[in-house]
Design an enzyme around this catalytic site. Sequence first.
Site, short mmCIF file in Angstrom:
data_model
loop_
_atom_site.label_atom_id
_atom_site.label_comp_id
_atom_site.label_asym_id
_atom_site.label_seq_id
_atom_site.Cartn_x
_atom_site.Cartn_y
_atom_site.Cartn_z
N CYS A 1 0.84 -1.20 0.00
CA CYS A 1 0.00 0.00 0.00
C CYS A 1 0.88 1.26 0.00
O CYS A 1 0.60 2.21 -0.73
CB CYS A 1 -0.92 0.00 1.22
SG CYS A 1 -2.08 -1.38 1.31
N GLY B 1 12.94 36.92 -2.07
CA GLY B 1 13.47 37.69 -0.95
C GLY B 1 12.57 37.59 0.26
O GLY B 1 12.03 36.53 0.58
N GLU C 1 5.73 8.19 4.28
CA GLU C 1 5.82 7.14 3.26
C GLU C 1 7.27 6.75 2.99
O GLU C 1 7.65 6.36 1.89
CB GLU C 1 5.16 7.58 1.93
CG GLU C 1 3.85 8.31 2.05
CD GLU C 1 2.72 7.47 2.60
OE1 GLU C 1 2.96 6.30 2.95
OE2 GLU C 1 1.61 7.97 2.70
N GLY C 2 8.11 6.83 4.01
CA GLY C 2 9.51 6.44 3.90
C GLY C 2 10.43 7.64 3.93
O GLY C 2 10.35 8.52 3.09
#
Length: 397
Positions: free
Chosen positions: A251, A352, A376-377
């Site tokens: 998943c 800026g 997710e990692g």
Amino acid sequence: MSAHPPKLPPFDPADPLGIDDLLSPEDLAIRETVRTWAADRVLPHIADWYERGELPGIRDLARELGSIGALGMSLTGYGCAGATAVQYGLACLELEAADSGIRSLVSVQGSLAMYAIWRFGSEEQKQQWLPGMASGEIIGCFGLTEPDHGSDPAGMRTYAKRDGTDWVLTGRKMWITNGSVAGVAVVWAQTDEGIRGFVVPTDAPGFSAPEIHHKWSLRASVTSELVMDEVRLPADAVLPDVVGLKGPLSCLSHARYGIVWGSMGAARSSFEAAVDYSKTREQFGKPIGAFQLTQAKLADMAVELHKGILLAHHLGLRMDAGRLRPEQVSFGKLNNVREAIEICRTSRTILGANGISLEYPVMRHATNLESVLTYEGTVEMHQLVLGKALTGLDAFR
């Protein structure tokens, strides 16, 4: 053979590599639908939502996303759109160009909660939940990360034990998108049989989802803790077709693919803001875009932005062909999120002091991407995935 080469099309600053030539008319139509929805429903309000740290009307937004086919977009049947992976990726790009929180809503709904039920659920579970989730009537969440177990989900402490024919689920999950507004949660837990997934109605006794506040990133997103205090579930609440970490990890790979595209949306929005600003902001008697240093920044950002989109498109074609490996998804997420953050930071330097203002999208995207870089990692996990693939040596243990 003609003596004259074909006339070249004009250079398009918005599409310098001509990537749109790779897209079908249907691809372009889907992209335009999502871009128009985001421009109408998100962009006029997102700075205010972000500043207030809330996502008002999330249920209405979910229904609208369902009406344009954006929820569970690449899944088939059960009211899902059955779109290609490339089309889903284009939608993620446009949603994250508005805000990472909106893309997260869609990713968690479709690529995590719906995907888990669609791939591993029983036919009864699919019929019960997926049509309502595809329409946005039911919001879903995905419970994997725990307070003490993020990158190492195998160490999760949430546990489900059998009690007669029932399951009793106890534990906590952390940093769960959509949790406080979800009608259903897909929760992963240790069992005597190994890690299993459970489809948990959020009105079940013992289940609660307090919202997490005081965030400086993904502020226009609902983020929650899930608390399961002896939640009793029937035998048919378990996802029947998977045991072990391959369930949640597959998943996550599906969701990471959407991030490969989505991160380029945040980068594009920041880059476009920098280009526009460079044409109108004058210093030393001319627009700052006329200075060599500014043009060098813009050129470098354009190169990384469109390389990233080209990479995402390539991975999408591989997914559509059934040839996309998890290591390749790690390659895409590692590169694209990292480059997207750098594009936002460089865009901020062109703006800026105005770059820190919510009148412009740049700092909002930059702070959102700090979360996207981690969830997710993490960078480190994807580096180790690729390192193992490259060397054949496992550095995780």
